[in-house]
Design an enzyme around this catalytic site. Sequence first.
Site, short mmCIF file in Angstrom:
data_model
loop_
_atom_site.label_atom_id
_atom_site.label_comp_id
_atom_site.label_asym_id
_atom_site.label_seq_id
_atom_site.Cartn_x
_atom_site.Cartn_y
_atom_site.Cartn_z
N GLN A 60 0.82 -1.21 0.00
CA GLN A 60 0.00 0.00 0.00
C GLN A 60 0.86 1.27 0.00
OE1 GLN A 60 -2.26 -0.69 3.62
NE2 GLN A 60 -0.41 -1.22 4.73
N TYR B 107 -9.96 5.04 19.48
CA TYR B 107 -9.95 3.78 18.75
C TYR B 107 -9.13 2.71 19.46
CZ TYR B 107 -9.12 0.43 15.00
OH TYR B 107 -9.02 -0.73 14.27
N ASP C 12 1.25 -12.49 6.71
CA ASP C 12 -0.19 -12.49 6.43
C ASP C 12 -0.96 -13.03 7.64
OD1 ASP C 12 -2.68 -12.68 5.32
OD2 ASP C 12 -2.21 -14.46 4.11
N ASP D 103 -7.21 -5.41 14.11
CA ASP D 103 -7.11 -3.96 13.89
C ASP D 103 -6.76 -3.74 12.42
OD1 ASP D 103 -6.58 -1.29 13.87
OD2 ASP D 103 -4.74 -1.42 15.05
N SER D 104 -7.78 -3.83 11.59
CA SER D 104 -7.55 -3.81 10.15
C SER D 104 -7.93 -2.47 9.55
CB SER D 104 -8.38 -4.90 9.49
OG SER D 104 -9.75 -4.56 9.57
N ASP E 76 -9.78 -0.77 5.94
CA ASP E 76 -11.08 -1.08 5.33
C ASP E 76 -10.99 -2.29 4.39
OD1 ASP E 76 -12.53 1.07 6.52
OD2 ASP E 76 -11.46 2.44 5.21
#
Lengths: 332, 332
Positions: free
Chosen positions: A71, A101, A177, A196-197, A199
């Site tokens: 990303q 959060y 992963d 804790d990902s 979207d």
Amino acid sequence: MAEQTTVAAATDSPLKRPREGDENGAAAFETNAHISSVIPGWFSEISPMWPGEAHSLKVEKMLFQGKSEYQDVMVFQSATYGKVLVLDGVIQLTERDECAYQEMITHLPLCSIPNPKKVLVVGGGDGGVLREVARHTSIEHIDICEIDKMVVDVSKEFFPDVAVGYDDPRVNLHIGDGVAFLKAAPEGSYDAVIVDSSDPIGPAQELFEKPFFESVAKALRPGGVVCTQAESIWLHMHIIQDIVANCRQVFKGSVNYAWTTVPTYPSGVIGFMLCSTEGPKVDFKNPVNPIDAIDKQSKSVGPLKFYNKEIHSAAFCLPSFAKKVIESKAAK
Amino acid sequence: MAEQTTVAAATDSPLKRPREGDENGAAAFETNAHISSVIPGWFSEISPMWPGEAHSLKVEKMLFQGKSEYQDVMVFQSATYGKVLVLDGVIQLTERDECAYQEMITHLPLCSIPNPKKVLVVGGGDGGVLREVARHTSIEHIDICEIDKMVVDVSKEFFPDVAVGYDDPRVNLHIGDGVAFLKAAPEGSYDAVIVDSSDPIGPAQELFEKPFFESVAKALRPGGVVCTQAESIWLHMHIIQDIVANCRQVFKGSVNYAWTTVPTYPSGVIGFMLCSTEGPKVDFKNPVNPIDAIDKQSKSVGPLKFYNKEIHSAAFCLPSFAKKVIESKAAK
């Protein structure tokens, strides 16, 4: 328009250092396809996940722009929200509101079970969830599986008050992963798993699907708990509906939805799915493991800013429009 | 930049009809000093009340731009939030999320007292609070005092599902200054006063000051209640601290702070001060007058979308950082 095209042509460099001190400094953002034109000198969060709206923060200084294997990673100093971490054009945390959060995604599950000892964090590479998990003195072992090493490195460099979570000797960092890690995990080994990902568009997509929840359930002990980031009741009721349906099939204990306020997340709220496996009953709405007392011992990271036991229970109270959808699924 | 200057020169006209179907149609907004340049075709909410951040909505069509005696009034059709009402550059309501604000500011006070009969709404010219007050079958008389007739007219023209509140025969509309109206009101005459104001910059400034609260207290019966819009815990803790201090001096019954989620308000939350006068004790956190049953009778305006008794009680649970400030004032 000409400027946009010109700058966009320079996207090949994996690490970009932006122009500074320029009224139109936002042009530097154009190197990132996820960041649209918008207000000069401001970062605007535009995504198909929340069409027709955008939250913008004024940029004081661009601190980092990189492209990892997975990303786009960006850090900037904002005018009024402290430093900001952005992945694929979406705000992940700001120094000003990250407490809400991190504290809620961690203490909602961990305060709901007595004496949690072994915890797995999936994602959460910034280290903020680790910081919160470490407040629990009963914890003996914390695994974290983050897919993107650049997120860990960037957090350690720019967000020391968040990455402080890595300093705890109980933490074991695995770069890889999360889906594969969970498949390989010994059955029934964790008291809690915290997902804790980002979207479900991008590297986190699989973390919202049924096979992943099945792996989580297997890795948990009987009566173990999972808490996953579960989007916004204002924006993503259809995604939430699917997550709830999947979780009801997979988790044979409790299945609950909670939410909290995070100003820099789209629509200003974020939700959590809290589920438990078959075994000792977990009543998420009435926490059995209060942290207020424990927390006095936690000198290195300062006191809790957001979480307390009243807001824990309140987080499960849903507006009628959300309750209707989430509870109708319950009836199925 | 040249375009901005040119358009800004045309600000004298009290009613502006924007250009339409233009990629740079947002230039039409430049006629309004409160609305900054920003994203072409988008409305961006920029204010010294929340420096360094801005929420933006994509504009499908500009519907109305006017300048009343008190403020700039604008209505546009947004891409994803329905029609939007903007006063002095600040979003007052969108069709998509107005339910949260209108239902909470109304039912938090009215469900906290038995059999409310006479209610005063200060501000709230859009009519949404009236719509909610009218759900209570015990109500016999509703006064509303709105300073700006243009807000009432614009709401009736563009927001029929909100302005429907004016259709109730129990409603008496007074166009005028709420401060003066309250001073002239007979003592002890209202069961509840709801102050649905804009921010304390502009025409609503006096509604956040101690003399106003004193007038409210006088106009309420013993054990009567007031609910006032009280800003965001994330953005305006200093304003809230002052409001709480003033209210503790003026209201000798209960003084409480509650909050809720409204995506299109800055930081995504809005708060309410709930106070009662000396007299029968009011326990705001445990509502005595449930609306769920009553509401089945209310066919014309549809069912409640947001409010229920669980979210009523939950609204009073504050994050630790806010609790600390608000409760420390309580100790003084």
